[in-house]
Design a protein around this motif. Structure first.
Motif, mmCIF file in Angstrom:
data_model
loop_
_atom_site.group_PDB
_atom_site.id
_atom_site.type_symbol
_atom_site.label_atom_id
_atom_site.label_comp_id
_atom_site.label_asym_id
_atom_site.label_seq_id
_atom_site.Cartn_x
_atom_site.Cartn_y
_atom_site.Cartn_z
ATOM 1 N N GLY A 64 0.805 -1.205 0.000
ATOM 2 C CA GLY A 64 0.000 0.000 0.000
ATOM 3 C C GLY A 64 0.840 1.257 0.000
ATOM 4 N N ALA A 65 2.160 1.107 0.201
ATOM 5 C CA ALA A 65 3.091 2.235 0.164
ATOM 6 C C ALA A 65 2.647 3.365 1.073
ATOM 7 N N HIS A 66 2.349 3.024 2.324
ATOM 8 C CA HIS A 66 2.009 4.067 3.292
ATOM 9 C C HIS A 66 3.226 4.939 3.587
ATOM 10 N N PHE A 67 4.324 4.306 4.017
ATOM 11 C CA PHE A 67 5.576 4.992 4.351
ATOM 12 C C PHE A 67 5.359 6.077 5.409
ATOM 13 N N ASN A 68 4.292 5.988 6.167
ATOM 14 C CA ASN A 68 3.898 7.097 7.029
ATOM 15 C C ASN A 68 2.926 6.595 8.098
ATOM 16 N N PRO A 69 3.267 6.702 9.370
ATOM 17 C CA PRO A 69 2.365 6.219 10.416
ATOM 18 C C PRO A 69 0.984 6.864 10.397
ATOM 19 N N VAL A 70 0.884 8.152 10.043
ATOM 20 C CA VAL A 70 -0.452 8.760 10.064
ATOM 21 C C VAL A 70 -1.321 8.218 8.929
ATOM 22 N N VAL A 71 -0.721 7.856 7.808
ATOM 23 C CA VAL A 71 -1.489 7.228 6.735
ATOM 24 C C VAL A 71 -1.952 5.845 7.175
ATOM 25 N N THR A 72 -1.073 5.093 7.807
ATOM 26 C CA THR A 72 -1.455 3.775 8.316
ATOM 27 C C THR A 72 -2.586 3.886 9.326
ATOM 28 N N LEU A 73 -2.475 4.814 10.259
ATOM 29 C CA LEU A 73 -3.518 4.985 11.271
ATOM 30 C C LEU A 73 -4.817 5.464 10.650
ATOM 31 N N ALA A 74 -4.732 6.368 9.686
ATOM 32 C CA ALA A 74 -5.948 6.880 9.052
ATOM 33 C C ALA A 74 -6.675 5.789 8.283
ATOM 34 N N THR A 75 -5.930 4.946 7.568
ATOM 35 C CA THR A 75 -6.581 3.857 6.826
ATOM 36 C C THR A 75 -7.167 2.827 7.777
ATOM 37 N N TRP A 76 -6.543 2.657 8.936
ATOM 38 C CA TRP A 76 -7.112 1.761 9.951
ATOM 39 C C TRP A 76 -8.428 2.318 10.478
ATOM 40 N N VAL A 77 -8.453 3.625 10.765
ATOM 41 C CA VAL A 77 -9.667 4.252 11.296
ATOM 42 C C VAL A 77 -10.822 4.119 10.323
ATOM 43 N N GLY A 194 17.725 18.130 8.153
ATOM 44 C CA GLY A 194 17.609 17.684 9.532
ATOM 45 C C GLY A 194 16.624 18.493 10.365
ATOM 46 N N ILE A 195 16.260 17.923 11.499
ATOM 47 C CA ILE A 195 15.424 18.599 12.485
ATOM 48 C C ILE A 195 15.966 18.249 13.861
ATOM 49 N N ALA A 196 16.120 19.233 14.707
ATOM 50 C CA ALA A 196 16.672 19.003 16.039
ATOM 51 C C ALA A 196 15.759 18.071 16.833
ATOM 52 N N PRO A 197 16.331 17.152 17.609
ATOM 53 C CA PRO A 197 15.506 16.230 18.394
ATOM 54 C C PRO A 197 14.465 16.925 19.260
ATOM 55 N N GLY A 198 14.809 18.092 19.797
ATOM 56 C CA GLY A 198 13.855 18.812 20.626
ATOM 57 C C GLY A 198 12.655 19.350 19.868
ATOM 58 N N SER A 199 12.738 19.379 18.553
ATOM 59 C CA SER A 199 11.628 19.853 17.728
ATOM 60 C C SER A 199 10.743 18.718 17.228
ATOM 61 N N VAL A 200 11.152 17.474 17.469
ATOM 62 C CA VAL A 200 10.443 16.331 16.898
ATOM 63 C C VAL A 200 9.061 16.148 17.515
ATOM 64 N N VAL A 201 8.974 16.178 18.841
ATOM 65 C CA VAL A 201 7.701 15.873 19.513
ATOM 66 C C VAL A 201 6.587 16.838 19.106
ATOM 67 N N PRO A 202 6.799 18.152 19.136
ATOM 68 C CA PRO A 202 5.701 19.024 18.684
ATOM 69 C C PRO A 202 5.369 18.863 17.209
ATOM 70 N N PHE A 203 6.357 18.532 16.386
ATOM 71 C CA PHE A 203 6.063 18.272 14.974
ATOM 72 C C PHE A 203 5.158 17.050 14.832
ATOM 73 N N VAL A 204 5.483 15.986 15.556
ATOM 74 C CA VAL A 204 4.660 14.780 15.483
ATOM 75 C C VAL A 204 3.263 15.055 16.030
ATOM 76 N N GLY A 205 3.178 15.819 17.118
ATOM 77 C CA GLY A 205 1.865 16.175 17.648
ATOM 78 C C GLY A 205 1.036 16.944 16.637
ATOM 79 N N ALA A 206 1.666 17.875 15.929
ATOM 80 C CA ALA A 206 0.965 18.637 14.899
ATOM 81 C C ALA A 206 0.528 17.736 13.752
ATOM 82 N N GLN A 207 1.345 16.762 13.407
ATOM 83 C CA GLN A 207 0.994 15.835 12.333
ATOM 84 C C GLN A 207 -0.204 14.971 12.720
ATOM 85 N N LEU A 208 -0.249 14.528 13.967
ATOM 86 C CA LEU A 208 -1.397 13.740 14.421
ATOM 87 C C LEU A 208 -2.663 14.592 14.416
#
Length: 247
Positions: A64-77, A194-208
């Motif tokens: 299915g070439a999701h390559f992306n956890p939010v796509v996987t979760l969305a298709t599951w939902v 690159g993205i600094a590790p300290g910036s990862v969590v809010p980015f992932v939260g925004a993506q969700l």
């Protein structure tokens, strides 16, 4: 589709890894060839469009070439009601494979350009307007991926998804990560992408949050799935049952 779960998981890991290799590697190459940031971003986005389109075309029939956890979760939902999406077993297997593949892809890109194999990024991306950009980028991606299925245009998914990501590089403030696995992987390289590790969590939260917005947009704009619509990101179906032994 009859690909086993193991093959599907391998396709997700390899596909996500190669996607991050394209993103990171083209970013490194761009900075070595030009000092103009606009030219660097143009080269980076163009390589990503071409690479993503090829990867979806090649690996879509397997996983299915999701390559992306939010796509996987969305298709599951959206697939829970009619059984067309991945089950929890597939979600639990896909997401770690995507994250692991993304990290490996960043390391591979660094190795090809003689960069330190693992050096955490110092590129700080910690700002509210960047998080808003990720909400918009991810919401649009989910609307596109699921919307194409609803309107029966799944066949154009490779070109459409790749084109959207390329456009979102330019129209979003965050340059459109729109992918938690890719975000984590890009923290492992101190290069252009690159993205600094300290910036990862809010980015992932925004993506969700963007994924939730995208699901809502699909429901409002496209309504219920058409019975004859082909899947944009078919997950491969259940593991094939062994054929009975001849009597």
């Amino acid at each position: 589709m009859t690909a086993s779960l193991g093959r599907r998981v391998a396709a997700e890991a390899i596909g996500t890894g190669l996607l991050v290799t394209v993103v990171v590697g083209s970013g490194i190459q761009a900075t070595e060839l030009s000092h103009d940031v606009g030219v660097q971003l143009l080269a980076n986005s163009l390589a990503t469009v071409l690479g993503l389109g090829v990867l979806i075309t090649l690996l879509g029939p397997v996983s299915g070439a999701h390559f992306n956890p939010v796509v996987t979760l969305a298709t599951w939902v959206v697939g829970r009601r009619d059984g067309t999406g991945p089950g929890l077993r597939e979600v639990a297997a896909y997401v770690p494979a995507q994250v692991g593949g993304a990290i490996a892809g960043a390391v591979l890109a660094d190795a090809m350009f003689a960069e330190p194999l693992v050096r955490f990024s110092r590129h700080d991306r910690f700002a509210g307007h960047l998080w808003l950009g990720e909400v918009v980028a991810t919401g649009g991606l989910i609307l596109l991926v699921l919307g194409l299925e609803r309107v029966g245009r799944a066949s154009v998914a490779p070109a459409a998804v790749a084109s959207y990501i390329g456009a979102a590089y330019w129209f979003t403030s965050s340059t459109s990560f729109a992918n938690p696995a890719v975000t984590v992987g890009r923290a492992f390289t101190d290069t252009f992408a690159g993205i600094a590790p300290g910036s990862v969590v809010p980015f992932v939260g925004a993506q969700l949050l963007g994924a939730v917005a995208g699901l809502a947009a699909v429901a409002v704009v496209c309504g219920s799935p058409a019975r004859t619509a082909e899947a944009v990101v078919p997950y491969g179906g259940p593991d094939p049952e062994p054929e009975p032994a001849p009597s």
